[in-house]
Design a protein around this motif. Structure first.
Motif, PDB file in Angstrom:
ATOM      1  N   UNK A 333     -11.973  -4.730 -16.670  1.00 43.51           N
ATOM      2  CA  UNK A 333     -10.822  -5.092 -15.862  1.00 43.51           C
ATOM      3  C   UNK A 333     -10.406  -3.942 -14.950  1.00 43.51           C
ATOM      4  N   UNK A 334      -9.857  -4.318 -13.791  1.00 44.18           N
ATOM      5  CA  UNK A 334      -9.207  -3.388 -12.868  1.00 44.18           C
ATOM      6  C   UNK A 334      -7.795  -3.893 -12.627  1.00 44.18           C
ATOM      7  N   UNK A 335      -6.813  -3.013 -12.774  1.00 39.83           N
ATOM      8  CA  UNK A 335      -5.428  -3.332 -12.451  1.00 39.83           C
ATOM      9  C   UNK A 335      -4.928  -2.316 -11.425  1.00 39.83           C
ATOM     10  N   UNK A 336      -4.232  -2.792 -10.399  1.00 42.60           N
ATOM     11  CA  UNK A 336      -3.687  -1.938  -9.358  1.00 42.60           C
ATOM     12  C   UNK A 336      -2.190  -2.221  -9.257  1.00 42.60           C
ATOM     13  N   UNK A 337      -1.390  -1.357  -9.828  1.00 41.15           N
ATOM     14  CA  UNK A 337       0.057  -1.547  -9.804  1.00 41.15           C
ATOM     15  C   UNK A 337       0.622  -1.068  -8.471  1.00 41.15           C
ATOM     16  N   UNK A 338       1.378  -1.944  -7.827  1.00 41.69           N
ATOM     17  CA  UNK A 338       1.931  -1.580  -6.529  1.00 41.69           C
ATOM     18  C   UNK A 338       2.927  -2.604  -6.047  1.00 41.69           C
ATOM     19  N   UNK A 339       3.399  -2.410  -4.817  1.00 39.95           N
ATOM     20  CA  UNK A 339       4.354  -3.328  -4.194  1.00 39.95           C
ATOM     21  C   UNK A 339       3.789  -3.813  -2.868  1.00 39.95           C
ATOM     22  N   UNK A 340       3.880  -5.112  -2.641  1.00 41.77           N
ATOM     23  CA  UNK A 340       3.490  -5.655  -1.349  1.00 41.77           C
ATOM     24  C   UNK A 340       4.484  -5.160  -0.302  1.00 41.77           C
ATOM     25  N   UNK A 341       3.988  -4.723   0.835  1.00 39.40           N
ATOM     26  CA  UNK A 341       4.838  -4.145   1.874  1.00 39.40           C
ATOM     27  C   UNK A 341       5.709  -5.222   2.531  1.00 39.40           C
ATOM     28  N   UNK A 342       6.748  -4.768   3.224  1.00 41.82           N
ATOM     29  CA  UNK A 342       7.618  -5.708   3.940  1.00 41.82           C
ATOM     30  C   UNK A 342       6.818  -6.508   4.962  1.00 41.82           C
TER      31      UNK A 342
END
Length: 358
Positions: A333-342
């Motif tokens: 598995x690969x997980x990429x924690x982040x926030x989608x930009x405005x």
């Protein structure tokens, strides 16, 4: 040297898109008008259908699929038979999305398959109950017209309806058995849900998808961003053994342009066949332009059967991430924690409005 980005396996075959009707994604069969011989839930099983002859239960031969009784018309003696001309099953998709193709598989149904089938789809926001799903005012759109079927065959139907759907209805004419139903397409996530949240921006149920890979000999790169942890080695992405000085890779399109804060790389179950090292690069430009890629995780030693976590320094947003494994091996598995930009949220809202327009 890295394998050129356009040299990997990249196809327009709709079965290479996520199966929106996959149970791990959250899909379920919510209703069927009849399931006398075999349960409706079998339609969504991930396993290849099997057949064991001469295995009988109280209702006859046990079949790995959904099978209805034989229609004999409506009469006072048969009040249980519905007064329409066909049987049906309704599936709640695991994620709302645009359907690109449907597979209706009649594996092992040879004397009892339906001669025709069609598929309809609808968009029902929120978490509708069964009465809402079956209400007469639900707007069902035909995405696969009534089409002939053969026995023991996986039938592929392309879909060209540019709308977002949450449910599909499989209709079989007049009755019979279908082993599996697959609904492949593109997840379109809810921008209001993503707004401000730290999420796994590579997750399949949020729109992340493995677009291309250098190798998929042992298992699919689509496993790398599947929900949950892998249960066995075959549920990850594993390449064949390299005998040259190159390395393997898989390219992931994210849910939207995102600022990545952390990375999780899980080599769960890969013990004698894990990569020696892993490197991550990202782009916010054209994926085919190698010059647009930049490093977010340098080449790093990884361990077999281990969950690795790394923080990512703030920097440019990314639309795609490429996982590079050295020289080869398996990643669960690969997980990429982040926030989608405005900007990404605004584009997602624009697209959703376009898809949902009448």
């Amino acid at each position: 040297m890295s394998t050129p980005e356009n040299a990997g396996h990249n196809t327009t075959d709709f079965t290479e898109l996520p199966n929106l009707a996959a149970r791990p994604l959250g899909a379920g069969v919510v209703a069927a008008n009849d399931e006398w011989f075999a349960d409706k839930e079998n339609l969504l099983l991930a396993e290849t259908p099997v057949f064991q002859p001469h295995t009988f239960g109280p209702k006859g031969q046990i079949m790995d699929g959904w099978e209805t009784r034989r229609r004999r018309g409506v009469s006072a003696e048969e009040p249980h038979v519905r007064p329409d001309d066909h049987d049906w099953a309704v599936v709640r998709l695991g994620a709302a999305g645009v359907v690109r193709g449907v597979v209706v598989d009649t594996a092992h149904f040879v004397g009892n398959y339906p001669p025709y089938a069609s598929v309809e789809a609808a968009y029902l926001p929120g978490h509708p109950d069964l009465a809402d799903v079956l209400a007469d005012d639900v707007a069902w759109t035909e995405i696969v017209p009534r089409s002939p079927l053969k026995g023991d065959t996986a039938h592929r139907f392309d879909v060209a309806v540019e709308k977002r759907f949450t449910h599909v209805r499989l209709n079989i004419f007049p009755d019979g058995g279908v082993a599996r139903l697959r609904v492949h397409g593109e997840v379109v996530p809810d921008a209001d849900y993503l707004d401000g949240l730290m999420v796994d921006v590579a997750a399949a149920d949020l729109g992340g998808v493995a677009e291309a890979a250098s190798d998929r000999f042992f298992s699919s790169p689509h496993n790398i961003n599947a929900p949950g942890r892998s249960r066995v080695m075959g549920e990850g992405w594993e390449t064949r053994r390299r005998r040259d000085d190159g390395h393997d890779w898989v390219r992931i399109k994210l849910a939207g342009p995102a600022d990545i804060a952390a990375v999780e790389i899980d080599t769960d179950h890969y013990k004698g066949n894990a990569p020696g090292w892993i490197r991550l690069v990202a782009t916010d430009g054209t994926p085919e332009d190698e010059a647009s890629w930049y490093e977010i995780l340098p080449r790093t030693r990884v361990q077999p059967d281990t969950r690795h976590r790394f923080r990512v320094a703030p920097g440019r947003s990314a639309t795609h991430v490429r996982v590079e494994v050295y020289p080869c091996g398996g990643v669960a598995r690969l997980r990429l924690l982040g926030r989608v930009t405005d900007a990404g949220l605004a584009e997602l809202r624009r697209r959703t409005a376009e898809l949902d327009a009448d």
